[in-house]
Design a protein around this motif. Sequence first.
Motif, short mmCIF file in Angstrom:
data_model
loop_
_atom_site.label_atom_id
_atom_site.label_comp_id
_atom_site.label_asym_id
_atom_site.label_seq_id
_atom_site.Cartn_x
_atom_site.Cartn_y
_atom_site.Cartn_z
N ARG A 607 2.30 16.58 -6.04
CA ARG A 607 2.05 15.14 -5.81
C ARG A 607 1.34 14.49 -6.99
N PHE A 608 1.23 15.18 -8.10
CA PHE A 608 0.58 14.66 -9.31
C PHE A 608 -0.92 14.48 -9.15
N ASN A 609 -1.51 15.11 -8.13
CA ASN A 609 -2.97 15.06 -8.00
C ASN A 609 -3.65 16.23 -8.72
N PHE A 610 -2.90 17.29 -8.99
CA PHE A 610 -3.35 18.45 -9.75
C PHE A 610 -4.67 19.04 -9.24
N PRO A 611 -4.73 19.42 -7.97
CA PRO A 611 -5.97 20.02 -7.45
C PRO A 611 -6.21 21.40 -8.09
N ALA A 612 -7.47 21.82 -8.07
CA ALA A 612 -7.84 23.11 -8.65
C ALA A 612 -7.18 24.27 -7.92
N THR A 613 -6.79 24.08 -6.68
CA THR A 613 -6.15 25.13 -5.88
C THR A 613 -4.69 25.35 -6.24
N GLY A 614 -4.12 24.49 -7.10
CA GLY A 614 -2.72 24.63 -7.49
C GLY A 614 -1.88 23.46 -7.00
N SER A 615 -0.60 23.54 -7.26
CA SER A 615 0.29 22.44 -6.92
C SER A 615 0.38 22.24 -5.41
N GLU A 616 0.62 20.98 -5.02
CA GLU A 616 0.86 20.67 -3.61
C GLU A 616 2.26 21.06 -3.16
N PHE A 617 3.07 21.58 -4.08
CA PHE A 617 4.39 22.09 -3.75
C PHE A 617 4.40 23.60 -3.94
#
Length: 656
Positions: A607-617
């Motif tokens: 989702r282009f948020n780039f969380p530290a946990t990895g991609s939302e996909f």
Amino acid sequence: MSKAALTAAIAAGVVLAVGAAGTAYAKTPTPKPPLGTRAALDPSLVAGRGASVAFTEQEAETAATNGTVIGPDRTAYTLPAEASGRSAVRLAPGQWVEFTLPKATNAITVRYSIPDAPTGGGITAPLAVKVGKTTRTMTLTSHYSWLYNQYPFSNDPNAGLLHPDWWITECACVPAATTPAPVITTPFRPSHFYDEQRLLLGKTFAAGEKIRLTASSAAAWTVIDLLDTELVGPPKIDLIAANVLLFGADPTGRRDSAGAFDKAIAFARKTRLKVYVPPGTYQVNRHIIVDNVTIEGAGSWYTIIKGSQVALPAPAPDGSVHTGVGFYGENSRNVHLAGFAIEGDVRERIDTDQVNGVGGAMSDSTIDGLYIHHTKVGLWFDGPMRNIKVTGNVIVDQIADGLNFHVGVTDSLVQNNFLRNTGDDALAMWSEKTANARNAFDHNTIQTPVLANGIAIYGGTDNTVSNNLIADPIREGSALHAGSRFGAEPFAGHLRFTGNTTVRAGTYELNWNIGLGAIWFYALEKDMAADIQVVGDNFLDSTYNAIMEVADWPVKDLYSITNVHFKNIKIDGTGTSVLSARVGGSASFENVDARNVGAVGVNNCGRFNFPATGSEFTVTDLGGNDGGWLQPWMLPNTITCDDRPPVVAPPAPATW
């Protein structure tokens, strides 16, 4: 490339191919194919896929010529990009292209382009056709080609913007809100360059004979894309039927025969006979209403039902401002249409107009062996309706869709049809307000849809897309598509894409300024959570990605695409990635083999948020994925986001 450069390229036939952000790159020439090809490929690469047709297709760029080969080029708004195989032959007056007949032939179809008139509306020009010692003349026209500008397009090459408040990719601006106002060069976004004409040669010529097409001086240039050659059988005769000639129909086309068709249909229903339309050209300038009737012609080369588009004195209740030739059901059933051509006269796109070859609602019906040409949509069905079989038809040069199941079409089959040069989706199921369910698009061939997709599924339940061949989509769409958009009902049950082959797909999306996938899934209005299976498909020479899953930016945090499963897939050539993920959700991959991949195998932006946990996909590896494209890019859900990766043109597809 600037718009001025693109316009110059159209005039000169520049040989280019397009990469990311409109950059040009040179492409390795494709090896010379065999005498007859399918979608500009060696037929062995697409065996078992697509429609079985009576003709043999030959590409002009592989024929003998003293003209100029243009392309390959995939840049939208250029003549090579809209050609089959993305290449064609440009002839100056007096120049020729010469083919060798692969089989005995008595009929040909030529796909071509000639210039528009300076103010639009088209021109005509003769084309000399010489086979052996026989010379015939084919009249070419650009009356039905050359659209310009923004959707729904204009016939005027000199017109200003239709929507001055729209985002314009060429200048990265909203013209009405930009200071200083940008200059938009006209003609702006020319497209829909090609048309085709058929010609009976009057005798049969043997395999090995040469057929030469020579351009005239009536057009500044003539582009020949391809030649279809065919051995047409004798006309079908039916003596035990309601013959339209007995009810006053005129086979010369000088008088309108619509009333005679109505009388023949009424008589046939009372007597339980078929309606027979013998060889001839019949003028019909309005809808023929059909219910509980069979109408058969002598064959689509012999029986031609042709009409002009007619302006209505006042808009119809459905919003139409024109009528034209077409066969329409009104909640009808037991309708059977076969063995004739429908030649329309539609030269502009007006979405409210019902000027389609076949339309309305007709259940428990069949449409078989028609040739549908120059209508708005070949077949547009508004349900509720069930159990229609559309088989063995040729649908070409449409201003919009080839076929659309719109609203509540169920338990129906579209099989073994050939579609070329549609102005929108070639085959579509659009579940607006009411779901389409349990339908199949099977073993169809689709070539060069100018806008949108080869096959598009907008919502619906338990539908299947199988064993189709889709080649050369041009822009703002691709070969295979499923989307929650256009007010469609949600996807439910399952959706199957099985055993399809795409080639030279994965197009450029003008509005987003990015490349799509040869197959792409789009969450715009709802989540996509149905069981979606993509099994046994082949994606060949994809311009950008083979697979894309995407949400529009304003809703990227609202909607997801989940439960998509890819299995037993072969991917031969991508300009960028195997998978481009620009949405939240997940997909699994099993026995997906890829080679000649131009960029990182998985371009995972989530989702282009780039969380530290990895991609939302999340990408799930179920094993057997060969070619090194998947690992190490997916564990656990690695962010590998490149918004517009460079394009690397792959080599031509080859036997796996």
